[in-house]
Design an enzyme around this catalytic site. Structure first.
Site, mmCIF file in Angstrom:
data_model
loop_
_atom_site.group_PDB
_atom_site.id
_atom_site.type_symbol
_atom_site.label_atom_id
_atom_site.label_comp_id
_atom_site.label_asym_id
_atom_site.label_seq_id
_atom_site.Cartn_x
_atom_site.Cartn_y
_atom_site.Cartn_z
ATOM 1 N N ARG A 155 23.758 23.287 45.350
ATOM 2 C CA ARG A 155 22.054 22.971 46.326
ATOM 3 C C ARG A 155 20.942 24.181 46.664
ATOM 4 N NH1 ARG A 155 26.281 19.853 46.880
ATOM 5 N NH2 ARG A 155 25.775 17.749 47.570
ATOM 6 N N LEU B 238 37.708 20.331 40.432
ATOM 7 C CA LEU B 238 38.206 20.085 39.428
ATOM 8 C C LEU B 238 37.369 21.693 38.621
ATOM 9 C CD1 LEU B 238 36.239 17.803 37.235
ATOM 10 C CD2 LEU B 238 34.618 18.027 38.521
ATOM 11 N N HIS C 290 35.872 24.322 47.763
ATOM 12 C CA HIS C 290 34.515 24.919 47.129
ATOM 13 C C HIS C 290 33.387 26.018 47.884
ATOM 14 C CE1 HIS C 290 32.590 24.576 43.133
ATOM 15 N NE2 HIS C 290 31.416 24.303 43.558
ATOM 16 N N SER D 290 30.017 28.363 41.349
ATOM 17 C CA SER D 290 30.245 26.511 41.094
ATOM 18 C C SER D 290 28.786 26.542 39.334
ATOM 19 C CB SER D 290 29.309 25.976 41.735
ATOM 20 O OG SER D 290 29.553 24.928 42.192
ATOM 21 N N GLU E 33 37.133 22.330 44.260
ATOM 22 C CA GLU E 33 37.743 23.212 43.483
ATOM 23 C C GLU E 33 38.903 22.434 42.472
ATOM 24 O OE1 GLU E 33 37.717 27.045 43.589
ATOM 25 O OE2 GLU E 33 36.057 25.653 44.137
#
Length: 470
Positions: A117, A307, A336, A195, A305
């Site tokens: 984002r 994943l 995350h 990320s 998190e």
């Protein structure tokens, strides 16, 4: 809750059926101390066939700086025109500690990539962490590209949502000449991100072998093309701004997914210092517990998190199988979210410093004479010294954590904050304003701050920012 359900569904595919649908490979040989740990990791999949090398890239014109804004004397924003994207990209630089004290020296650079984002006006690192304070005493130019929401910092096949993403071209070919020719950066580079930015850091380092000396992923997704992963990434970019990953890499069968997959490209990372970290999705010290045992209220952060942990472990195992050393840090908890990435930024620094040639670098300064008297009276605001005193036009200066002291006609004076940034932009003591005549003080109306100089003044208000006035 829909986010975590979707991610868990993908994890079921990934963990339950095996990444890439392959049979489990034999366990890797014991790692050397420098190699990533593999305890408690899922069994590694068979090694996919690496994609064929891409043809040599055609010449790309460098970017061009169209505007500059100094936030402070140590933080500057550039707007760099990208020919490939046909738009201006904001790039902020946190300048190396000795930038002002040693004006003829160049410094290594460390690029910090944002998350899914990413905003168009400010880096998430600036908004959510203490990155500015952390790097003040370090002799590295920290590069913060702004924007790139859901882009994975790559070159997209097609525009989407009005954006023609060509981030790899920008970061690899358009931006470097600007940093190295005009902003005193060397070609000794590192890259790290959180990320999406962590995924991109490993991808870019692998696709451009030797370009970076150091690469770090904090909670990155480090497999793109394995079974179920294109669908997971599609879900993420849809959720992160309504983008279509098929416009990035095409359908899951498109070779572009493998051509950008850090796991598939792992062998290209030989010789790069690597740092990989993730939590496990369980409630940690920076999370708020939910009513469900061991689960945080940050439900989407739980799934993402999880994943990240699975793909990071698989990536670390792949490095180990290829004989590529690296450091893998698996936290025993954590979702995350930003506090964990700030922690990893600090934890990764010693390794980054070693790769960038800064292992022995440290602050070595003291404050003497008239500067000492002024500093003693204002050390709470100025903080500790960063450099010894050094020559500037017509006198001397010394840098501190939160500003600078300059000699002047009325004795040494302090210039700091946004006024300090405007002073640098105006040329400092050798520019049109000359040397300072005052410390920063309140304006007459009490609504702002002002510093007086030999040939003018700089004012600051919350509404209008800094202004240089005669």
């Amino acid at each position: 809750m829909a986010v975590v359900v979707a991610i868990v569904a993908v994890l079921t595919l990934v963990v339950g059926q095996g990444l890439a649908g392959a049979e489990p490979a034999p366990a890797p040989a014991p790692a050397s101390p420098a190699a990533p740990p593999t305890s408690a990791a899922p069994a590694p999949p068979a090694s996919p066939r690496a994609p064929a090398p891409a043809p040599a890239a055609a010449p790309v014109p460098p970017g061009k700086v169209t505007n500059t804004y100094w936030y402070t004397d140590r933080r500057v924003a550039l707007w760099v025109y990208s020919p490939s994207m046909n738009t201006n990209i904001q790039v902020q630089i946190l300048l190396a500690r000795d930038w002002h004290a040693k004006p003829k020296e160049k410094f290594p650079q460390l690029t910090m990539l944002d998350g899914l984002r990413a905003q168009d006006d400010q880096s998430g690192w600036i908004i959510n962490t203490k990155i500015v304070d952390f790097y003040k005493d370090k002799n590295v130019n920290v590069i913060l590209p702004i924007g790139g929401e859901s882009s994975f910092y790559t070159d997209w096949k097609e525009p989407d949502r009005g954006k023609n993403y060509k981030w790899e071209t920008f970061l690899m070919r358009e931006l470097p000449p600007v940093l190295e020719n005009d902003w005193r950066s060397t070609d000794v580079r590192g890259i790290e991100g959180l990320s999406m930015g962590g995924s991109a850091a490993m991808m870019l380092a692998a696709r451009n072998p030797g370009f970076y000396k150091f690469a770090a992923s904090f909670s990155g997704i480090l497999q793109f093309s394995s079974f179920g992963m294109p669908q997971a990434i599609q879900f993420a970019v849809r959720d992160g701004g309504g983008y279509d990953s098929m416009k990035m890499f095409g359908p899951p069968s498109d070779p572009a997914w493998k051509e950008h997959d850090p796991y598939v490209l792992a062998e290209k990372l030989q010789g790069t210092s690597l740092y990989v970290s993730s939590g496990n999705g369980m409630v940690g010290p920076h999370d708020k517990p939910s009513d469900i045992p061991m689960l945080a209220t940050n439900y989407s952060g739980v799934g993402l998190e999880m994943l990240s942990r699975v793909t990071s472990q698989q990536f670390a195992i792949q490095l180990n199988r290829k004989g590529i050393p690296g450091q893998a840090v698996y936290r025993p908890s954590g979702t995350h979210t930003w506090p964990y990435w700030e922690f990893e930024m600090m934890q990764a620094w010693p390794q980054a410093a070693a790769a960038l040639g800064l292992s022995g670098d440290a602050v070595a300064c003291r404050v003497d004479g008239a500067f000492r008297k002024l500093w003693d009276a204002n050390k709470g605001d100025l903080g500790g010294c960063l450099t010894p005193s050094y020559g500037v036009p017509g006198g001397k200066a010394q840098d501190f954590a939160n500003g600078r002291i300059f000699t002047g006609p009325k004795g040494p004076k302090i210039v700091t904050g946004a006024i300090g940034g405007a002073y640098v932009a105006a040329g400092g003591p050798g520019g049109r304003l000359g040397k300072p005549l005052s410390n920063e003080e309140p304006t007459r109306d009490g609504k702002g701050r002002v510093n007086y100089f030999e040939h003018g003044r700089i004012t600051w208000t919350a509404k209008d920012g800094s202004k240089v006035l005669k």
